[in-house]
Scaffold this motif. Structure first.
Motif, PDB file in Angstrom:
ATOM      1  N   VAL A 338      31.710  39.285  46.419  1.00  8.43           N
ATOM      2  CA  VAL A 338      33.068  39.129  45.898  1.00  8.43           C
ATOM      3  C   VAL A 338      33.424  40.322  45.019  1.00  8.43           C
ATOM      4  O   VAL A 338      32.646  40.711  44.150  1.00  8.43           O
ATOM      5  N   GLY A 339      34.609  40.895  45.229  1.00  6.49           N
ATOM      6  CA  GLY A 339      35.065  42.001  44.401  1.00  6.49           C
ATOM      7  C   GLY A 339      34.194  43.229  44.577  1.00  6.49           C
ATOM      8  O   GLY A 339      33.601  43.457  45.627  1.00  6.49           O
ATOM      9  N   GLY A 340      34.085  44.023  43.524  1.00  8.84           N
ATOM     10  CA  GLY A 340      33.297  45.247  43.598  1.00  8.84           C
ATOM     11  C   GLY A 340      34.005  46.307  44.414  1.00  8.84           C
ATOM     12  O   GLY A 340      35.139  46.153  44.862  1.00  8.84           O
ATOM     13  N   ILE A 341      33.303  47.410  44.631  1.00  8.75           N
ATOM     14  CA  ILE A 341      33.843  48.542  45.378  1.00  8.75           C
ATOM     15  C   ILE A 341      33.085  48.679  46.674  1.00  8.75           C
ATOM     16  O   ILE A 341      31.860  48.840  46.677  1.00  8.75           O
ATOM     17  N   LYS A 342      33.797  48.627  47.774  1.00  9.51           N
ATOM     18  CA  LYS A 342      33.151  48.754  49.070  1.00  9.51           C
ATOM     19  C   LYS A 342      32.915  50.220  49.388  1.00  9.51           C
ATOM     20  O   LYS A 342      33.788  51.051  49.236  1.00  9.51           O
ATOM     21  N   LYS A 343      31.683  50.555  49.792  1.00  8.91           N
ATOM     22  CA  LYS A 343      31.370  51.922  50.176  1.00  8.91           C
ATOM     23  C   LYS A 343      32.133  52.286  51.452  1.00  8.91           C
ATOM     24  O   LYS A 343      32.186  51.500  52.386  1.00  8.91           O
ATOM     25  N   PRO A 344      32.734  53.486  51.498  1.00  5.37           N
ATOM     26  CA  PRO A 344      33.527  53.851  52.673  1.00  5.37           C
ATOM     27  C   PRO A 344      32.751  53.813  53.975  1.00  5.37           C
ATOM     28  O   PRO A 344      33.301  53.504  55.021  1.00  5.37           O
ATOM     29  N   ASP A 345      31.472  54.166  53.915  1.00  8.78           N
ATOM     30  CA  ASP A 345      30.683  54.237  55.136  1.00  8.78           C
ATOM     31  C   ASP A 345      29.823  53.000  55.341  1.00  8.78           C
ATOM     32  O   ASP A 345      28.931  52.984  56.164  1.00  8.78           O
ATOM     33  N   GLU A 346      30.110  51.936  54.562  1.00 10.16           N
ATOM     34  CA  GLU A 346      29.288  50.741  54.642  1.00 10.16           C
ATOM     35  C   GLU A 346      29.811  49.840  55.752  1.00 10.16           C
ATOM     36  O   GLU A 346      30.963  49.404  55.725  1.00 10.16           O
ATOM     37  N   PRO A 347      29.017  49.544  56.770  1.00 14.42           N
ATOM     38  CA  PRO A 347      29.493  48.692  57.846  1.00 14.42           C
ATOM     39  C   PRO A 347      29.646  47.255  57.393  1.00 14.42           C
ATOM     40  O   PRO A 347      29.005  46.813  56.443  1.00 14.42           O
ATOM     41  N   ARG A 409      34.433  23.385  30.302  1.00 16.83           N
ATOM     42  CA  ARG A 409      33.563  24.565  30.425  1.00 16.83           C
ATOM     43  C   ARG A 409      33.517  25.120  31.849  1.00 16.83           C
ATOM     44  O   ARG A 409      32.767  26.052  32.125  1.00 16.83           O
ATOM     45  N   VAL A 410      34.323  24.559  32.731  1.00 16.30           N
ATOM     46  CA  VAL A 410      34.399  25.084  34.097  1.00 16.30           C
ATOM     47  C   VAL A 410      35.137  26.422  34.079  1.00 16.30           C
ATOM     48  O   VAL A 410      36.147  26.592  33.392  1.00 16.30           O
ATOM     49  N   LEU A 411      34.611  27.394  34.817  1.00 15.96           N
ATOM     50  CA  LEU A 411      35.220  28.726  34.921  1.00 15.96           C
ATOM     51  C   LEU A 411      35.927  28.848  36.270  1.00 15.96           C
ATOM     52  O   LEU A 411      35.413  28.389  37.287  1.00 15.96           O
ATOM     53  N   LEU A 412      37.087  29.492  36.264  1.00 19.05           N
ATOM     54  CA  LEU A 412      37.862  29.624  37.494  1.00 19.05           C
ATOM     55  C   LEU A 412      38.152  31.103  37.754  1.00 19.05           C
ATOM     56  O   LEU A 412      38.662  31.808  36.872  1.00 19.05           O
ATOM     57  N   PHE A 413      37.823  31.551  38.958  1.00 22.01           N
ATOM     58  CA  PHE A 413      38.005  32.945  39.351  1.00 22.01           C
ATOM     59  C   PHE A 413      38.878  33.011  40.603  1.00 22.01           C
ATOM     60  O   PHE A 413      38.830  32.123  41.462  1.00 22.01           O
ATOM     61  N   GLY A 414      39.644  34.083  40.716  1.00 24.85           N
ATOM     62  CA  GLY A 414      40.429  34.302  41.915  1.00 24.85           C
ATOM     63  C   GLY A 414      39.551  34.796  43.051  1.00 24.85           C
ATOM     64  O   GLY A 414      38.370  35.100  42.871  1.00 24.85           O
ATOM     65  N   ALA A 415      40.137  34.919  44.231  1.00 27.44           N
ATOM     66  CA  ALA A 415      39.383  35.382  45.392  1.00 27.44           C
ATOM     67  C   ALA A 415      38.875  36.803  45.217  1.00 27.44           C
ATOM     68  O   ALA A 415      37.927  37.221  45.878  1.00 27.44           O
ATOM     69  N   ASP A 416      39.510  37.580  44.299  1.00 25.80           N
ATOM     70  CA  ASP A 416      39.065  38.950  44.023  1.00 25.80           C
ATOM     71  C   ASP A 416      37.933  38.999  43.008  1.00 25.80           C
ATOM     72  O   ASP A 416      37.435  40.083  42.667  1.00 25.80           O
ATOM     73  N   GLY A 417      37.529  37.825  42.493  1.00 18.03           N
ATOM     74  CA  GLY A 417      36.421  37.775  41.536  1.00 18.03           C
ATOM     75  C   GLY A 417      36.829  37.862  40.086  1.00 18.03           C
ATOM     76  O   GLY A 417      35.993  37.738  39.196  1.00 18.03           O
ATOM     77  N   ARG A 418      38.128  38.077  39.793  1.00 16.84           N
ATOM     78  CA  ARG A 418      38.591  38.160  38.409  1.00 16.84           C
ATOM     79  C   ARG A 418      38.946  36.774  37.877  1.00 16.84           C
ATOM     80  O   ARG A 418      39.336  35.886  38.634  1.00 16.84           O
ATOM     81  N   ARG A 419      38.812  36.590  36.570  1.00 19.27           N
ATOM     82  CA  ARG A 419      39.125  35.303  35.955  1.00 19.27           C
ATOM     83  C   ARG A 419      40.598  34.957  36.143  1.00 19.27           C
ATOM     84  O   ARG A 419      41.491  35.801  35.987  1.00 19.27           O
ATOM     85  N   VAL A 420      40.855  33.696  36.436  1.00 17.09           N
ATOM     86  CA  VAL A 420      42.217  33.204  36.572  1.00 17.09           C
ATOM     87  C   VAL A 420      42.853  33.009  35.196  1.00 17.09           C
ATOM     88  O   VAL A 420      44.014  33.325  34.985  1.00 17.09           O
ATOM     89  N   THR A 421      42.079  32.514  34.246  1.00 21.37           N
ATOM     90  CA  THR A 421      42.578  32.277  32.897  1.00 21.37           C
ATOM     91  C   THR A 421      42.316  33.490  32.016  1.00 21.37           C
ATOM     92  O   THR A 421      41.407  34.284  32.284  1.00 21.37           O
ATOM     93  N   PRO A 422      43.105  33.676  30.942  1.00 17.85           N
ATOM     94  CA  PRO A 422      42.928  34.851  30.067  1.00 17.85           C
ATOM     95  C   PRO A 422      41.534  34.895  29.454  1.00 17.85           C
ATOM     96  O   PRO A 422      40.970  33.868  29.066  1.00 17.85           O
ATOM     97  N   VAL A 423      40.989  36.105  29.350  1.00 19.95           N
ATOM     98  CA  VAL A 423      39.678  36.335  28.742  1.00 19.95           C
ATOM     99  C   VAL A 423      39.896  36.766  27.297  1.00 19.95           C
ATOM    100  O   VAL A 423      40.667  37.683  27.024  1.00 19.95           O
ATOM    101  N   GLN A 424      39.236  36.090  26.364  1.00 17.86           N
ATOM    102  CA  GLN A 424      39.405  36.377  24.940  1.00 17.86           C
ATOM    103  C   GLN A 424      38.364  37.396  24.482  1.00 17.86           C
ATOM    104  O   GLN A 424      37.166  37.177  24.626  1.00 17.86           O
ATOM    105  N   ARG A 425      38.825  38.533  23.937  1.00 19.40           N
ATOM    106  CA  ARG A 425      37.926  39.552  23.393  1.00 19.40           C
ATOM    107  C   ARG A 425      38.431  40.003  22.031  1.00 19.40           C
ATOM    108  O   ARG A 425      39.625  40.142  21.824  1.00 19.40           O
TER     109      ARG A 425
END
Length: 425
Positions: A338-347, A409-425
């Motif tokens: 999920v997410g991350g950067i796909k290598k251009p030459d990665e099949p 305490r359930v965490l929810l992420f979108g299909a791109d792997g990022r959090r759906v709800t705001p992240v507190q920092r």
């Protein structure tokens, strides 16, 4: 003392291999900062760029408010400890620790006194006249740390210094290292792939993946409130449960997490609801840590939409607790897909399943009858739900269990792997 700022730093090797991508990071004066991630994620490359051992392809490195891109390693006033310690084999422990002071031209009597004092703090004062080959791995690492600390650098860099040691010694040394660098007040950047080291040692930490920053914060912030599904999975032992779901907003009921054969329901008055509703009708990833699941005794009441049920498939005894694996029939997710950067030459990986892979390795036909998985469900992953049970109070294999989910305490992420709800920092 110094602070470190990486402003849009990239590292690209000849041939176009990108090791670090647009890293923006601030490490504060006196902080013990940990770079955490799997092998090949770029954490050691960042450390070497800070030390001046690797050139920065683009971006700016600031050390204590001054641009340091062109500074030589010698002029950066940094000290570095490597995985194997890298002691001079022909010098004793005392000789190794004295060497930086000899180069600086310090008075020999004063230098000797400093060596003896630091060796005592490191617990190696009885072996300062021994050669490195006569020491254990832990003793060599203590000597290497002493050699780095004794010159009182403005910046202390440590590249997986404990990875070659046994588990017991790693536990002992990580406590000592953290105490020493904090007492010295020296800004420290520590690289590791071990989540326990990172969580127990860091003032703050950064999680990296494929050369990109996934998350930055205190260990508690990143564990409790991860920004990505990769971070949630990487900082999780036992592993977090990652389940495929579709999110629906149902008038009069709340937010429905459709998990296929089972469902969870989050009420409208939940503070996260306003963020979650933007994903109405979309596929999401539900993160449930094992300690947010509690077995329900037979006949005990439970609120609707808060229970998942299944059959216990496996049990693991861990001394103070049991880990149980329940087959729940819900598609699971592999965070690495999920997410991350796909290598251009990665099949694209062939969706042939584990049996097909084994057959291919054995030189047999890779054609199998099992269907290709959908979405991010790992074809090697069972639809198990992992949960914890106090020692002495457990179900048996084959038992049916109902598990109450702590929805707060359930965490929810979108299909791109990022959090759906705001992240507190």
């Amino acid at each position: 003392m110094t602070d470190v700022v990486l402003d849009g730093v990239d590292k690209v090797y000849p041939g176009g291999q990108v090791a670090v991508r647009n890293v923006r990071l601030r490490i504060n004066d006196g902080e013990l900062f940990v770079l955490l991630g799997p092998s090949g994620c770029g954490k050691s490359t960042i450390l070497r760029m800070i030390a001046g051992l690797e050139e920065i392809t683009s971006g700016v490195l600031w050390l204590n408010g001054a641009v340091a891109n062109e500074l030589s390693p010698r002029d950066r006033n940094v000290a570095m400890v490597f995985q194997e310690g890298a002691l001079y084999p022909h010098r004793t422990v005392k000789g190794n620790m004295m060497f930086p002071l000899e180069v600086l031209g310090d008075d020999r009597a004063e230098a000797t006194a400093k060596v003896v004092e630091l060796a005592r703090a490191l617990g190696i004062n009885t072996m300062i006249d021994r050669l490195p080959r006569t020491l254990s791995g832990g003793q060599r690492q203590r000597a290497a740390i002493g050699r780095a600390l004794i010159r009182e650098p403005s910046l202390f860099l440590m590249d997986e210094p404990l990875s070659s040691l046994d588990a017991g010694l790693r536990t002992e040394l990580r406590v000592e290292i953290a105490a020493l660098v904090r007492s010295s007040g020296t800004t420290t950047v520590y690289v590791t792939h071990d989540q326990v080291e990172a969580m127990t040692m860091a003032d703050r930490m950064a999680v990296l993946r494929d050369g990109v920053l996934e998350d930055v914060g205190t260990p508690e912030q990143i564990y409790q409130d991860p920004a990505t599904v990769f971070t949630a999975a990487f900082l999780s032992s036992p592993p977090i449960n990652l389940l495929q779901a579709t999110l629906w907003g149902v008038e009069g009921e709340g937010l429905l997490l459709d998990l296929g054969p089972q469902r969870l329901s989050i009420p409208w008055d939940d503070p996260r609801a306003s963020s979650m509703i933007s994903h109405h009708g979309k596929h999401v990833i539900v993160g449930i840590r094992p300690d947010t699941l509690a077995p329900i005794a037979a006949g005990s009441p439970a609120a609707p939409g808060t229970v998942l049920s299944g059959q216990v498939r496996a049990l693991e005894f861990h001394g103070h607790e049991w880990l149980a694996y329940a087959e729940v029939g819900i598609p699971t997710v592999d965070a690495n897909e999920v997410g991350g950067i796909k290598k251009p030459d990665e099949p694209e990986p062939e969706q042939i399943g584990l049996v097909g892979r084994l057959r291919a390795l054995l030189g047999r036909s890779a054609v199998v009858d099992e269907p290709a998985p959908e979405g991010h469900a790992g074809h090697h992953r069972r639809s198990d739900l992992v949960f914890r049970i106090a020692s002495g109070n457990r179900p048996n294999r084959g038992d049916h269990v109902a598990l109450c989910v702590d929805l707060e305490r359930v965490l929810l992420f979108g299909a791109d792997g990022r959090r759906v709800t705001p992240v507190q920092r």
